[in-house]
Write a protein that holds these residues in place. Structure first.
Motif, short mmCIF file in Angstrom:
data_model
loop_
_atom_site.label_atom_id
_atom_site.label_comp_id
_atom_site.label_asym_id
_atom_site.label_seq_id
_atom_site.Cartn_x
_atom_site.Cartn_y
_atom_site.Cartn_z
N ALA A 202 -1.06 -2.28 14.98
CA ALA A 202 -2.42 -2.71 14.63
C ALA A 202 -2.81 -2.21 13.25
O ALA A 202 -3.52 -2.90 12.50
N GLU A 203 -2.34 -1.01 12.88
CA GLU A 203 -2.65 -0.47 11.56
C GLU A 203 -2.05 -1.35 10.46
O GLU A 203 -2.66 -1.57 9.42
N ASN A 204 -0.84 -1.86 10.70
CA ASN A 204 -0.24 -2.76 9.73
C ASN A 204 -1.07 -4.02 9.56
O ASN A 204 -1.24 -4.52 8.44
N VAL A 205 -1.58 -4.54 10.67
CA VAL A 205 -2.44 -5.73 10.60
C VAL A 205 -3.71 -5.42 9.81
O VAL A 205 -4.14 -6.19 8.95
N ALA A 206 -4.32 -4.26 10.12
CA ALA A 206 -5.58 -3.89 9.47
C ALA A 206 -5.41 -3.71 7.96
O ALA A 206 -6.24 -4.16 7.17
N THR A 207 -4.33 -3.03 7.54
CA THR A 207 -4.11 -2.85 6.10
C THR A 207 -3.75 -4.16 5.42
O THR A 207 -4.09 -4.38 4.25
N PHE A 208 -3.07 -5.05 6.13
CA PHE A 208 -2.75 -6.37 5.57
C PHE A 208 -4.03 -7.13 5.23
O PHE A 208 -4.09 -7.83 4.22
N PHE A 209 -5.04 -6.99 6.08
CA PHE A 209 -6.32 -7.67 5.85
C PHE A 209 -7.29 -6.82 5.03
O PHE A 209 -8.47 -7.14 4.94
N GLY A 210 -6.79 -5.74 4.44
CA GLY A 210 -7.62 -4.96 3.52
C GLY A 210 -8.62 -4.05 4.18
O GLY A 210 -9.64 -3.71 3.57
N GLY A 211 -8.35 -3.64 5.41
CA GLY A 211 -9.26 -2.71 6.09
C GLY A 211 -9.35 -1.39 5.36
O GLY A 211 -10.42 -0.80 5.23
N TRP A 221 0.74 -5.19 -0.76
CA TRP A 221 0.82 -4.69 0.61
C TRP A 221 2.25 -4.40 1.01
O TRP A 221 3.17 -5.16 0.69
N GLN A 222 2.44 -3.27 1.69
CA GLN A 222 3.73 -2.90 2.26
C GLN A 222 3.52 -2.45 3.69
O GLN A 222 2.43 -2.03 4.07
N ILE A 223 4.58 -2.53 4.49
CA ILE A 223 4.51 -2.04 5.86
C ILE A 223 4.18 -0.55 5.85
O ILE A 223 4.75 0.22 5.06
N VAL A 224 3.28 -0.14 6.71
CA VAL A 224 2.92 1.27 6.82
C VAL A 224 4.15 2.05 7.27
O VAL A 224 4.87 1.62 8.18
N HIS A 225 4.40 3.17 6.62
CA HIS A 225 5.62 3.95 6.92
C HIS A 225 5.68 4.31 8.40
O HIS A 225 4.66 4.65 9.02
N ILE A 226 6.87 4.22 8.94
CA ILE A 226 7.05 4.43 10.38
C ILE A 226 6.68 5.85 10.80
O ILE A 226 6.39 6.11 11.97
N SER A 227 6.68 6.78 9.86
CA SER A 227 6.30 8.16 10.19
C SER A 227 4.85 8.25 10.65
O SER A 227 4.46 9.23 11.31
N LYS A 228 4.04 7.22 10.31
CA LYS A 228 2.63 7.22 10.72
C LYS A 228 2.49 7.11 12.25
O LYS A 228 1.43 7.41 12.80
N ILE A 229 3.57 6.66 12.92
CA ILE A 229 3.52 6.58 14.38
C ILE A 229 3.23 7.96 14.96
O ILE A 229 2.48 8.09 15.94
N SER A 230 3.82 9.00 14.37
CA SER A 230 3.60 10.35 14.88
C SER A 230 2.13 10.76 14.74
O SER A 230 1.58 11.42 15.62
N SER A 231 1.50 10.34 13.64
CA SER A 231 0.07 10.65 13.46
C SER A 231 -0.77 9.94 14.51
O SER A 231 -1.68 10.54 15.11
#
Length: 254
Positions: A202-211, A221-231
């Motif tokens: 969902a975070e990837n979708v939100a950043t894609f739409f400029g949230g 736009w780039q895919i949010v780094h997978i390490s963000k899953i831990s956060s």
């Protein structure tokens, strides 16, 4: 056929529980594609979130008690946003009248939508917890996870130690939920991982739409780094612990 029917029932219950998050994604998409008059985009997002919150309670999709929990998460999320934006972790580059120290007030609703999902899924799926650890362990653990989001900027990041503590504390804890007339169960730690993973999507979708915007997304736009899953995993744990604790306290006071 029974398994398919159960999967459809489960999916429908989850979809109803995700009404608020989906509304936020839709608002992000609409305001990205269509330039609305009179107000900057971030302000329109706040208006749309407030209208959606009013509709959720008015229509009965959310109860007043759930609104109280969601408001707490809105404030917790806004505090985290103010700090993270100040530290440069991410930014909100667009203009807005309802920005506080660079943070648009609608951002708190993104955290509130996670709480909305947890509360509604809990009610619809008739969630029960088996072998829940005592509050003297749960509350300090939740506080330590939340504080680490702040302190790791000045001290070492202890997220993996905290994750290990979560596994130890909740090793014997199971979550049960009902689909139709059948009850299922899974390890609570597994549910944390699954919810955290889908929030990362969902975070990837939100950043894609400029949230909002991470530093590496300023040019394109780039895919949010997978390490963000831990956060998100740790944030889900905090959210779940708070919701579960409040529900248990309410049961005891009845």
């Amino acid at each position: 056929m029974f398994a398919i029917r159960q999967l459809i029932r489960f999916g429908w219950g989850q979809a109803l529980s995700c009404v608020f998050p989906v509304a936020i994604f839709a608002s992000l998409a609409i305001t990205q594609w269509i330039s609305l008059p009179w107000l900057p985009r971030y302000d329109w997002l706040l208006v749309l979130c407030l209208l959606m919150q009013w509709f959720m309670v008015r229509s009965g999709l959310e109860t007043v008690d759930e609104l109280k929990v969601i408001t707490v998460f809105h404030l917790i999320g806004l505090m985290l946003e103010l700090f993270k934006v100040h530290m440069g972790s991410w930014s909100y580059p667009e203009e807005g009248f309802t920005k506080l120290f660079g943070v648009p007030l609608y951002s708190g609703f993104m955290y509130a939508s996670v709480a909305s999902f947890l509360c509604q899924a809990w009610r619809r799926m008739q969630v029960e917890l088996i072998q829940w650890p005592p509050l003297r362990l749960v509350m300090p653990l939740a506080a330590a996870i939340y504080l680490n989001f702040f302190t790791h900027h000045y001290w070492i990041d202890v997220r993996w130690w905290l994750t290990l503590l979560v596994i130890i504390v909740f090793w014997r804890t199971w979550v049960t939920y009902q689909v139709g007339r059948v009850r299922y169960r899974m390890p609570l730690s597994l549910s944390f991982v699954l919810i955290g993973f889908f929030i990362w999507i969902a975070e990837n979708v939100a950043t894609f739409f400029g949230g909002w915007e991470y530093p590496n997304q300023s040019d394109a736009w780039q895919i949010v780094h997978i390490s963000k899953i831990s956060s998100w995993l740790l944030l889900v744990i905090v959210s779940f612990l708070i919701v579960a604790t409040l529900k248990m306290i309410k049961l005891r006071t009845k």
